[in-house]
Write an enzyme that holds these catalytic residues in place. Structure first.
Site: not given
Ligand code: ADP
Ligand code: F6P
Length: 331
Positions: A83, A114, A136, A138, A140, A182
């Site tokens: 992240r 997302d 993912t 999820d 979602d 999530r």
């Molecule tokens: P996922 O991609 O599984 O939904 P996260 O929501 O943690 O996981 O997002 C992953 C990474 O994407 C974040 O740590 C960040 O680097 C980037 N990211 C998330 N939201 C934004 C945003 N609004 N603008 C730019 N980068 C973002």
């Molecule tokens: O998005 C995948 C996921 O495993 C979700 O189901 C869960 O809420 C989240 O990631 C957990 O994230 P972390 O690895 O940061 O604990």
């Protein structure tokens, strides 16, 4: 060159691939397909370690076909993921795009959820052609019926729940099993149907009326059921305290099991390997067709690409009929 419906241009010479957000089984298959498709099309490929974090720290490696040997069957992601909160800020997004230009990267494939697509969007705004692949567990992501890792995760959860159900039936207990997702209830809904659960609690539908569940458990017992399985989605949570309250109200021994990260690991299923491979190839060919700010989806039986902004503005709904079926099969 026109190939598989793509009109491939040769404006792009070098692409990069990264994985971001939570890892998902099948990401390696997508990395492998991205690398090998790009090389087959005459491109250079770079791998970025640890998501956007690795981009900002220039953790960039050259990737050859042999770098992705023997990974299609492995869970996790060989590129690593992270992240990176800074990447939400414009200053760092601009820095990321400048780093891409410095390394000669004309196009980027971002595999993630997302949140990662918001990062992809930002890079596209800063002038780097970017394509997202939904990765993912999820499920979602709007605009696609498939996301990499869901199939493996739901099968892993289903097998674990079968095991808990054996012991729960033997002891005539009530079991609450919490699955990941999530804020989405897809893993819970699928396990609810696949494991024959008596109750499925998902954030999209649950009204927090615990008394209805308690009444259901008491009625099922009267009808002769030896166990009561409740699949609880992570988005609702509180499984342990729920178990305590249900046991106190029904007098039936109730246990909570939180499956946790085991759902995110393990060897991907054939479906995850296959779909992730096609999506990886599709992402490269979409870049070569000159597109940017797109996400690859599987919709109505075909692989397609969608505008990220449009896809992210939609809301993904749980199918009402499928949720009703999950409930009616518990009689
Ligand atoms: P996922 O991609 O599984 O939904 P996260 O929501 O943690 O996981 O997002 C992953 C990474 O994407 C974040 O740590 C960040 O680097 C980037 N990211 C998330 N939201 C934004 C945003 N609004 N603008 C730019 N980068 C973002
Ligand atoms: O998005 C995948 C996921 O495993 C979700 O189901 C869960 O809420 C989240 O990631 C957990 O994230 P972390 O690895 O940061 O604990």
């Amino acid at each position: 060159m026109i190939l598989g419906g793509f009109n491939l241009s040769n404006e792009i010479k070098t692409i990069a691939v990264l994985t971001s957000g939570g890892d998902a089984p099948g990401m390696n298959a997508a990395i492998r397909a991205t690398v090998r498709t790009a090389i087959s099309r005459g491109l250079k490929v770079k791998g970025i370690k640890r998501g956007f974090n690795g981009l900002l720290h220039e953790e960039i490696i050259d990737m050859e076909p042999r770098h992705v040997s023997d990974i299609i069957q492995r869970g996790g992601t060989v590129l690593g993921t992270a992240r990176c909160l800074e990447f939400k800020e414009k200053e760092y997004q601009k820095m990321g795009a400048d780093i891409c230009r410095k390394h000669g990267i004309d196009g980027m494939v971002v595999i993630g959820g997302d949140g990662s697509f918001r990062g992809a969007q930002a890079l596209a705004r800063e002038g780097i052609k970017t394509i997202g692949i939904p990765g993912t567990i999820d499920l979602d992501i709007p605009c696609t019926d498939y996301t990499i890792g869901f199939d493996t995760a739901v099968n892993t959860a289903m097998e674990a729940i079968d095991k808990v159900k054996d012991t729960s039936s033997s002891h005539e207990r009530c079991s609450i099993i919490e699955v990941m997702g999530r804020n989405a209830g897809y893993i819970a809904l699928w396990c609810g149907v696949a494991n024959g659960a008596e109750d499925v609690l998902i954030p999209e539908k649950y009204d927090f009326d615990e008394q209805t569940i308690i009444n259901h458990i008491i009625q099922s017992r009267k009808r002769g059921k030896s166990h009561h399985l409740i699949i609880n989605a992570e988005g609702i949570g509180h499984s342990t305290s729920m178990a305590r309250r249900i046991e106190a109200a029904t007098g039936i021994e109730t246990r909570a099991t939180i499956l946790g990260y085991m759902q995110r690991g393990g060897n991907p299923t054939a479906k995850d390997r296959y779909y992730a491979s096609i999506m990886g190839a599709h992402a490269v060919d979409t870049l070569l067709a000159g597109k940017s700010n797109r996400v690859i989806g599987f919709c109505n039986g075909t692989f397609q690409d969608f505008d990220i902004d449009e896809a992210m503005s939609q809301k993904k709904e749980i199918n009402e009929y499928e949720f009703e079926v999950a409930k009616l099969l518990t009689i």
